[in-house]
Write a protein that holds these residues in place. Structure first.
Motif, PDB file in Angstrom:
ATOM      1  N   CYS A   1      23.542  45.500  42.686  1.00  0.00           N
ATOM      2  CA  CYS A   1      24.355  46.226  41.718  1.00  0.00           C
ATOM      3  C   CYS A   1      23.530  46.361  40.443  1.00  0.00           C
ATOM      4  O   CYS A   1      23.028  45.379  39.929  1.00  0.00           O
ATOM      5  CB  CYS A   1      25.640  45.465  41.442  1.00  0.00           C
ATOM      6  SG  CYS A   1      26.577  46.165  40.086  1.00  0.00           S
TER       7      CYS A   1
ATOM      8  N   CYS B   1      31.204  47.705  39.027  1.00  0.00           N
ATOM      9  CA  CYS B   1      30.258  48.821  39.033  1.00  0.00           C
ATOM     10  C   CYS B   1      30.020  49.284  40.465  1.00  0.00           C
ATOM     11  O   CYS B   1      30.434  48.629  41.408  1.00  0.00           O
ATOM     12  CB  CYS B   1      28.909  48.389  38.463  1.00  0.00           C
ATOM     13  SG  CYS B   1      28.837  48.416  36.681  1.00  0.00           S
TER      14      CYS B   1
ATOM     15  N   HIS C   1      24.762  44.188  36.514  1.00  0.00           N
ATOM     16  CA  HIS C   1      24.334  42.845  36.098  1.00  0.00           C
ATOM     17  C   HIS C   1      23.558  42.161  37.211  1.00  0.00           C
ATOM     18  O   HIS C   1      23.466  40.953  37.260  1.00  0.00           O
ATOM     19  CB  HIS C   1      25.535  42.006  35.670  1.00  0.00           C
ATOM     20  CG  HIS C   1      26.528  42.787  34.864  1.00  0.00           C
ATOM     21  ND1 HIS C   1      27.697  43.275  35.402  1.00  0.00           N
ATOM     22  CD2 HIS C   1      26.503  43.209  33.587  1.00  0.00           C
ATOM     23  CE1 HIS C   1      28.350  43.959  34.479  1.00  0.00           C
ATOM     24  NE2 HIS C   1      27.661  43.940  33.372  1.00  0.00           N
TER      25      HIS C   1
ATOM     26  N   SER D   1      23.963  41.626  40.482  1.00  0.00           N
ATOM     27  CA  SER D   1      24.465  40.848  41.604  1.00  0.00           C
ATOM     28  C   SER D   1      23.785  41.379  42.853  1.00  0.00           C
ATOM     29  O   SER D   1      23.666  42.589  43.036  1.00  0.00           O
ATOM     30  CB  SER D   1      25.980  41.001  41.740  1.00  0.00           C
ATOM     31  OG  SER D   1      26.605  40.290  40.715  1.00  0.00           O
TER      32      SER D   1
ATOM     33  N   CYS E   1      31.295  46.574  43.223  1.00  0.00           N
ATOM     34  CA  CYS E   1      30.745  45.243  43.023  1.00  0.00           C
ATOM     35  C   CYS E   1      31.881  44.241  42.786  1.00  0.00           C
ATOM     36  O   CYS E   1      32.831  44.528  42.055  1.00  0.00           O
ATOM     37  CB  CYS E   1      29.818  45.272  41.830  1.00  0.00           C
ATOM     38  SG  CYS E   1      28.985  43.740  41.535  1.00  0.00           S
TER      39      CYS E   1
ATOM     40  N   HIS F   1      31.657  41.657  41.166  1.00  0.00           N
ATOM     41  CA  HIS F   1      31.557  41.016  39.854  1.00  0.00           C
ATOM     42  C   HIS F   1      32.483  41.702  38.854  1.00  0.00           C
ATOM     43  O   HIS F   1      33.502  41.155  38.469  1.00  0.00           O
ATOM     44  CB  HIS F   1      30.109  41.033  39.347  1.00  0.00           C
ATOM     45  CG  HIS F   1      29.992  40.620  37.926  1.00  0.00           C
ATOM     46  ND1 HIS F   1      29.286  41.336  36.999  1.00  0.00           N
ATOM     47  CD2 HIS F   1      30.516  39.561  37.268  1.00  0.00           C
ATOM     48  CE1 HIS F   1      29.379  40.728  35.826  1.00  0.00           C
ATOM     49  NE2 HIS F   1      30.113  39.653  35.967  1.00  0.00           N
ATOM     50  N   ALA F   2      32.122  42.921  38.438  1.00  0.00           N
ATOM     51  CA  ALA F   2      32.957  43.581  37.438  1.00  0.00           C
ATOM     52  C   ALA F   2      33.347  44.994  37.835  1.00  0.00           C
ATOM     53  O   ALA F   2      34.025  45.669  37.074  1.00  0.00           O
ATOM     54  CB  ALA F   2      32.257  43.581  36.084  1.00  0.00           C
TER      55      ALA F   2
HETATM   56  S1  FES Z   1      29.390  44.774  38.162  1.00  0.00           S
HETATM   57 FE1  FES Z   1      27.936  44.448  39.677  1.00  0.00          FE
HETATM   58  S2  FES Z   1      26.827  42.826  38.872  1.00  0.00           S
HETATM   59 FE2  FES Z   1      28.307  43.113  37.387  1.00  0.00          FE
END
Ligand code: FES
Lengths: 448, 264
Positions: free
Chosen positions: B212, B198, B215, B217, B193, B195-196
């Motif tokens: 994901c 995952c 969170h 996304s 992901c 974002h962070a």
């Molecule tokens: S790691 Fe995928 S939405 Fe945050």
């Protein structure tokens, strides 16, 4: 025995300080024992942690597993995960001690937070005790960090995801993030180094700093004398309480055994951090929502609430959601706690020698309202981490839940502040302040 | 503080030591037996730990009972520290000595700065760490079980995690293969992901969205991994695909962008 004492006293002169320590006074209110709960859960953590460290292997390298945990035999597992499986399945006391370690950690953090709240709402952080408050804040931050590094270590699904989040967080720092993440990990994720580094942080650097700062914290408590609630016989000039030996020692003994007893009881019944169920960390096996431990839920919640529209670029740097959630938010929360004593001093000015007696939260509308709204905010942000559960409960889309919850998180704390503040103001105006007839003792010069 | 300064108002109550001493002895015997059982029979934590918990609570309760008097112990008084205000300032010296202190300070700070240099050895350059994947032109797509995939292995609306045949255990190369409905088109994206970090592991075939779970996304697979909702700020990098001579799916290049969360 006495001769041994004499011999030691000749060389160290320990009897004078010991006699003074034994005569230290401790006030009797139960809420003053929260700090002791913290102290003994730390003792439990250190003892159980040493045992666990003897069996843990901080390696991420994969090898076929032939240990004692039957469901995993034959699978290729990371070394750390395999060693935790063996710890649970083969090592005598292994599973109990690991659970005990977890419950001590939860109790440690919970009592730290409760203790800090007690200190805040009763005004025990006022100068000259502001230094004690700051040391305590650093202790809280270190405890959070050590709690985080601890649950990374087994390299199970939760731990590995947490390590990935750590890399993201370090990487998200504008301008220097790439370097921070690279230097911390030393190789592409996860790499052969990070578990060893986290391990050293968790079992050596963190505990050493915590113990050292705890020493400083206790030194300050003793040096400045303990605060006390106002009441008959209490005054700013004199400390009132019971001596360390035998009275406080007995109270402390009860606290210690209650703490250890609670941890043992919980370890009996609750399979905390069951890595066997989570499975080893592998991207190919990833599955649905994993939550961090409760004390990091506020950061997880912030990740979910902060919209991507806040992202922006500035001279080659990218300000992004993980940076806001895991770096900016903690800085704001801890910075706010650290600066608050200075603000409080402006709002409730007092002479320096009039600060040993505690204040009732209801007499300090601003302080109480500010603290309460801060706690409400943290609870709301933390609860945002349950957005998917709320969405499935209400049959709504996650993003809808997020928008509603985000608006609530921003609007409820100010409302809470106004409500508490106005209520306490009204109350203070209508009730006469309680006064106690304090028997005045002649002032004594402090000799030391 | 002098010991004589304290005003003791009442006699100290005399504690009875018999019960706690008996309990301590019982605990010693009990825990020895417990330890033997644990080692000899490899018992799982159940009644044994419960017994330990009970013993610990019992000690707490006994102490409380035996020394109950101490909890209402009459208070004693002692002095509070007086505030130290306007103490004499520390005088470091004047003239040449001040220069000496400055010299010493600069020497120590430059020493410290030099001691920070080894930090550089902790890792290589960021570009070698954050972006590296094993996908190249011609690398086959394997399932987690090591099977080289054909287009027909994935039903329309289907979804499977894939790894590069070149280095199947590399987490950063982890990808997902999806087959869109109704077009039947296959596309592959990074599984990490943006974002962070995952693993993106939920596919909703009706809307062609990858989600994901961390969170939430949400990425549109039909539109090059565009972010539809959630905190991610960058599209999911796509893996360009081709089919080799044996009809197996292969990558035709590395991902079309840096994988995972962007550095700040
Ligand atoms: S790691 Fe995928 S939405 Fe945050």
């Amino acid at each position: 025995m006495a001769r041994l004492g004499d011999a030691l006293d000749d060389r160290t002169g320990f009897r004078g300080p010991l006699r003074r320590a034994v005569g230290r006074l401790f006030p009797g209110a139960w809420s003053f024992l929260l700090g002791e709960v913290t102290l003994f859960s730390l003792v439990g953590l250190l003892l159980s942690g040493v045992y666990l460290a003897l069996f843990f292997d901080p390696s991420a390298s994969l090898a076929p597993y032939h240990g004692a945990s039957t469901p995993y035999v034959g699978r290729t597992l990371p070394g750390a995960f395999a060693s935790v499986l063996d710890l649970d399945a083969r090592v005598p006391f292994g599973l109990v001690v690991r659970r005990f370690h977890h419950f001590s950690a939860h109790l440690f953090l919970a009592s730290l937070v409760a203790h800090a709240a007690r200190v805040y709402f009763t005004g025990a952080f006022r100068r000259p005790r502001d230094l004690t408050w700051w040391v305590g804040l650093v202790l809280l931050a270190l405890a959070l960090i050590n709690g985080f590094s601890g649950y990374c270590l087994p390299f199970d699904m939760r731990g590995g995801t947490a390590i990935r989040m750590l890399m993201t967080t370090l990487g998200s720092v504008p301008w220097i993030g790439g370097w921070l993440a690279t230097l911390a990990f030393g190789a592409p994720f996860p790499g052969p180094l990070i578990l060893g580094r986290l391990y050293i942080l968790h079992v050596f650097v963190g505990p050493a700093l915590i113990v050292a700062l705890l020493g400083a914290h206790l030194f300050l408590v003793i040096r400045l004398t303990h605060t006390d609630h106002p009441g008959p016989g209490r005054s700013e000039r004199l400390e009132v309480g019971s001596p360390l030996w035998p009275v406080q020692t007995m109270r402390t003994t009860v606290v210690a055994f209650l703490v250890f007893g609670w941890c043992a009881l919980m370890s009996t019944f609750f399979p905390v951090e069951a890595v066997e169920v989570y499975g080893p960390f592998q991207y190919t096996n990833a599955y649905a929502p994993l939550l961090p431990d409760w004390f990091l839920m506020w950061i997880e919640g912030a990740f979910r609430l902060l919209p991507r529209q806040l992202d922006f670029h500035l001279i080659g740097a990218h300000f992004s959601n993980p940076f806001y959630g895991a770096v900016v938010l903690p800085l704001i929360v801890f910075g706010g706690c650290a600066l608050y004593p200075l603000v409080d001093e402006r709002i409730y000015p007092q002479p320096l020698h009039g600060r040993h007696l505690l204040e009732s939260p209801s007499d300090r509308p601003f302080r109480t309202a500010f603290g309460a709204s801060g706690l409400v905010f943290l609870v709301f942000v933390s609860m945002a981490a349950l957005d998917d559960r709320a969405a499935s409960a209400f049959r709504a889309d996650v993003w809808q839940v997020n928008v509603v919850w985000g608006i609530l998180t921003l609007s409820v704390p100010p409302v809470a502040f106004a409500a508490v503040y106005l209520w306490l103001r009204r109350r203070r105006a209508t009730t006469r302040p309680q006064t106690f007839l304090v028997p005045q003792m002649p002032a004594r010069k402090h000799s030391s | 503080m002098q010991p004589g300064e304290r005003v003791v108002r009442t006699q100290q109550p005399k504690p009875g030591f018999r019960i706690p001493a008996a309990l301590a002895a019982a605990t010693a015997v009990g825990s020895t037996i417990w330890a033997y059982i644990e080692y000899a029979f490899r018992a799982r934590p159940s009644l044994l730990v419960l017994a330990l918990a009970v013993v610990l609570f019992a000690i707490a309760a006994t102490t409380l009972l035996a020394f109950r008097a101490f909890f209402e112990f009459p208070s004693v008084q002692g002095p509070r520290p007086l505030p130290v205000s306007e103490a004499a300032p520390v005088v470091l010296g004047v003239g040449t000595r001040r220069g000496f202190v400055a010299l010493l300070a600069s020497a120590f700070s430059s020493l410290l700065a030099i001691l920070l240099l080894p930090l550089r050895s902790l890792g290589p350059r960021p570009s070698q760490v954050l972006r590296a994947t094993a996908w190249r032109n011609g690398v086959r797509l394997l399932t987690a079980d090591g099977v080289a995939l054909r287009v027909s292995d994935v039903p329309p609306g289907g979804f499977t995690p894939v790894v590069p045949a070149a280095s199947p255990d590399d987490p950063n190369s982890s990808a997902v293969l999806v087959r869109l409905r109704p077009s039947g088109q296959v596309r592959a994206y990074s599984r990490i992901c943006t974002h962070a970090g995952c693993a993106v592991c939920v596919f909703m075939p009706d809307t062609s969205l990858l989600v994901c779970p961390c969170h939430h996304s949400t990425f549109d697979v039909a539109a090059g991994g565009r972010v539809v909702s959630g905190p991610a700020s960058r599209p999911l990098p796509e893996l360009p695909l081709a089919v080799d001579a044996e009809g197996r799916l292969v990558a035709s290049d590395d991902f079309e962008g840096p994988i995972g969360p962007v550095a700040g």
